[in-house]
Design a protein around this motif. Structure first.
Motif, PDB file in Angstrom:
ATOM      1  N   UNK A  81      15.495  -0.637   5.891  1.00 51.48           N
ATOM      2  CA  UNK A  81      16.152  -1.235   5.008  1.00 51.48           C
ATOM      3  C   UNK A  81      15.007  -1.677   3.998  1.00 51.48           C
ATOM      4  N   UNK A  82      13.956  -2.304   4.777  1.00 47.83           N
ATOM      5  CA  UNK A  82      12.997  -2.730   3.590  1.00 47.83           C
ATOM      6  C   UNK A  82      12.026  -1.473   2.990  1.00 47.83           C
ATOM      7  N   UNK A  83      12.030  -0.136   3.771  1.00 49.28           N
ATOM      8  CA  UNK A  83      10.782   0.844   3.208  1.00 49.28           C
ATOM      9  C   UNK A  83      11.984   1.786   2.384  1.00 49.28           C
ATOM     10  N   UNK A  84      13.307   1.491   2.806  1.00 55.78           N
ATOM     11  CA  UNK A  84      14.257   1.945   1.428  1.00 55.78           C
ATOM     12  C   UNK A  84      14.258   1.443   0.063  1.00 55.78           C
ATOM     13  N   UNK A  85      13.940   0.165   0.113  1.00 58.72           N
ATOM     14  CA  UNK A  85      13.838  -0.893  -1.040  1.00 58.72           C
ATOM     15  C   UNK A  85      12.515  -0.367  -1.675  1.00 58.72           C
ATOM     16  N   UNK A  86      11.471   0.121  -0.560  1.00 59.43           N
ATOM     17  CA  UNK A  86      10.220  -0.210  -1.609  1.00 59.43           C
ATOM     18  C   UNK A  86      10.179   1.443  -2.333  1.00 59.43           C
ATOM     19  N   UNK A  87      10.830   1.986  -1.658  1.00 55.33           N
ATOM     20  CA  UNK A  87      10.991   3.101  -2.216  1.00 55.33           C
ATOM     21  C   UNK A  87      12.063   3.288  -3.900  1.00 55.33           C
ATOM     22  N   UNK A  88      12.747   2.463  -3.462  1.00 52.35           N
ATOM     23  CA  UNK A  88      13.423   2.201  -5.230  1.00 52.35           C
ATOM     24  C   UNK A  88      11.941   1.758  -5.659  1.00 52.35           C
ATOM     25  N   UNK A  89      10.808   1.471  -5.983  1.00 58.86           N
ATOM     26  CA  UNK A  89      10.521   0.901  -6.572  1.00 58.86           C
ATOM     27  C   UNK A  89       9.108   1.560  -7.379  1.00 58.86           C
ATOM     28  N   UNK A  90       9.141   2.195  -8.634  1.00 60.20           N
ATOM     29  CA  UNK A  90       8.372   3.195  -9.029  1.00 60.20           C
ATOM     30  C   UNK A  90       7.142   3.636  -9.005  1.00 60.20           C
ATOM     31  N   UNK A  91       6.021   2.096  -8.750  1.00 65.09           N
ATOM     32  CA  UNK A  91       4.884   1.925  -8.588  1.00 65.09           C
ATOM     33  C   UNK A  91       4.207   2.318  -7.375  1.00 65.09           C
ATOM     34  N   UNK A  92       5.477   2.696  -6.280  1.00 63.43           N
ATOM     35  CA  UNK A  92       5.191   2.206  -4.739  1.00 63.43           C
ATOM     36  C   UNK A  92       4.747   4.658  -4.501  1.00 63.43           C
ATOM     37  N   UNK A  93       3.676   4.488  -4.796  1.00 64.93           N
ATOM     38  CA  UNK A  93       3.086   5.771  -4.882  1.00 64.93           C
ATOM     39  C   UNK A  93       3.091   6.141  -2.995  1.00 64.93           C
ATOM     40  N   UNK A  94       2.165   5.137  -2.443  1.00 66.59           N
ATOM     41  CA  UNK A  94       2.797   6.077  -0.118  1.00 66.59           C
ATOM     42  C   UNK A  94       3.130   4.373   0.292  1.00 66.59           C
ATOM     43  N   UNK A  95       3.824   5.297   1.055  1.00 66.96           N
ATOM     44  CA  UNK A  95       3.942   3.629   2.184  1.00 66.96           C
ATOM     45  C   UNK A  95       3.654   4.198   3.638  1.00 66.96           C
ATOM     46  N   UNK A  96       2.932   3.891   4.505  1.00 64.36           N
ATOM     47  CA  UNK A  96       2.623   3.719   5.951  1.00 64.36           C
ATOM     48  C   UNK A  96       3.051   2.942   6.480  1.00 64.36           C
ATOM     49  N   UNK A  97       3.756   3.473   7.735  1.00 60.23           N
ATOM     50  CA  UNK A  97       3.777   2.986   8.747  1.00 60.23           C
ATOM     51  C   UNK A  97       2.775   2.516   9.918  1.00 60.23           C
TER      52      UNK A  97
ATOM     53  N   UNK B 110      -0.214  -2.414  15.058  1.00 60.73           N
ATOM     54  CA  UNK B 110      -1.217  -3.420  14.963  1.00 60.73           C
ATOM     55  C   UNK B 110      -0.032  -4.910  14.321  1.00 60.73           C
ATOM     56  N   UNK B 111      -1.480  -5.602  13.332  1.00 59.32           N
ATOM     57  CA  UNK B 111      -1.133  -7.256  12.567  1.00 59.32           C
ATOM     58  C   UNK B 111      -0.227  -6.883  11.199  1.00 59.32           C
ATOM     59  N   UNK B 112      -0.480  -5.415  10.774  1.00 56.99           N
ATOM     60  CA  UNK B 112       0.012  -5.090   9.498  1.00 56.99           C
ATOM     61  C   UNK B 112       1.691  -4.008  10.077  1.00 56.99           C
ATOM     62  N   UNK B 113       2.103  -4.082   9.361  1.00 57.62           N
ATOM     63  CA  UNK B 113       3.615  -3.075   9.360  1.00 57.62           C
ATOM     64  C   UNK B 113       3.261  -1.535   8.441  1.00 57.62           C
ATOM     65  N   UNK B 114       2.887  -2.648   7.424  1.00 56.53           N
ATOM     66  CA  UNK B 114       3.085  -1.341   6.029  1.00 56.53           C
ATOM     67  C   UNK B 114       2.136  -0.776   5.388  1.00 56.53           C
ATOM     68  N   UNK B 115       1.616  -0.439   4.704  1.00 53.42           N
ATOM     69  CA  UNK B 115       0.441  -0.226   3.693  1.00 53.42           C
ATOM     70  C   UNK B 115       0.879   0.857   2.716  1.00 53.42           C
ATOM     71  N   UNK B 116       0.762   0.030   1.500  1.00 53.45           N
ATOM     72  CA  UNK B 116       1.745   0.442   0.377  1.00 53.45           C
ATOM     73  C   UNK B 116       0.405   0.279  -0.845  1.00 53.45           C
ATOM     74  N   UNK B 117       0.385   1.794  -0.880  1.00 56.83           N
ATOM     75  CA  UNK B 117      -0.313   2.062  -2.032  1.00 56.83           C
ATOM     76  C   UNK B 117       0.634   2.040  -3.299  1.00 56.83           C
ATOM     77  N   UNK B 118       0.124   0.750  -4.548  1.00 51.84           N
ATOM     78  CA  UNK B 118       0.826   1.234  -6.236  1.00 51.84           C
ATOM     79  C   UNK B 118      -0.169   1.204  -6.883  1.00 51.84           C
TER      80      UNK B 118
ATOM     81  N   UNK C 259       7.421  -6.942  -4.585  1.00 53.22           N
ATOM     82  CA  UNK C 259       7.846  -5.970  -2.725  1.00 53.22           C
ATOM     83  C   UNK C 259       8.060  -7.652  -1.695  1.00 53.22           C
ATOM     84  N   UNK C 260       7.302  -8.893  -2.666  1.00 56.11           N
ATOM     85  CA  UNK C 260       7.267  -9.908  -1.848  1.00 56.11           C
ATOM     86  C   UNK C 260       9.087 -11.027  -1.807  1.00 56.11           C
ATOM     87  N   UNK C 261       9.755  -9.916  -3.182  1.00 55.85           N
ATOM     88  CA  UNK C 261      11.339 -10.090  -3.365  1.00 55.85           C
ATOM     89  C   UNK C 261      12.100  -9.777  -2.259  1.00 55.85           C
ATOM     90  N   UNK C 262      11.421  -8.636  -1.706  1.00 53.14           N
ATOM     91  CA  UNK C 262      12.148  -8.062  -0.681  1.00 53.14           C
ATOM     92  C   UNK C 262      13.018  -8.339   0.603  1.00 53.14           C
TER      93      UNK C 262
END
Length: 157
Positions: A81-97, A100-108, A123-126
């Motif tokens: 669900x979080x990934x789907x919501x990130x895709x709705x943010x126009x400034x999100x260019x890429x996201x990688x699962x 390790x300790x970080x779940x997603x790396x998001x390029x904005x 993003x924090x509001x999701x």
């Protein structure tokens, strides 16, 4: 699609040198018929070899000169669900699962630092995002590339 054969690799090599090459120009260069090249191109496209055209456009040219990498830690059960919501943010260019300790790396991309702050807040509001850490991209030292892999594959075929 199975492994790429010698003709596929040669065709991709021509495109890597000149991504605007026409089917006719590629056919002439490779000594193949236009129909053969067209069929190979369609097969490669259907199999996912080619990425989307918009990857070749500069966010800076579109008025978004600031890029950042946002490391995102999430509740695992909410990841789809979080990934789907990130895709709705126009400034999100890429996201990688990630593992390790970080779940997603998001390029904005952002217009300015205030805009970047607002993107991070969105993003924090999701629901399910536990924390983020944002790093400004200071410059690209090695651009996105596959040509070295293509050359290695050609040597191995």
């Amino acid at each position: 699609m199975g492994p790429l054969d010698h003709v596929d690799l040669e065709l991709l090599s021509v495109l890597a040198e000149d991504h605007r090459a026409t089917v006719v120009a590629i056919a002439e260069r490779l000594g193949l018929s236009r129909n053969t090249v067209q069929a190979r191109m369609m097969k490669l496209e259907r199999s996912g070899v080619f990425l989307s055209f918009d990857r070749a456009m500069s966010p800076r040219a579109l008025g978004f000169p600031i890029e950042a990498m946002v490391s995102v830690v999430v509740r695992q059960a909410d990841l789809p669900r979080i990934t789907a919501e990130l895709a709705l943010i126009p400034e999100v260019l890429q996201a990688h699962g990630l593992s390790g300790q970080v779940d997603l790396l998001v390029r904005v991309a952002a217009r300015d630092t205030q805009h970047l702050f607002a993107i991070d807040a969105r993003i924090l509001g999701i629901e399910g995002v536990e924390r983020t850490e944002t790093s400004l991209v200071m410059g690209e030292v090695i651009g996105s590339r596959v040509r070295p892999l293509l050359e290695a594959a050609r040597r191995e075929s």
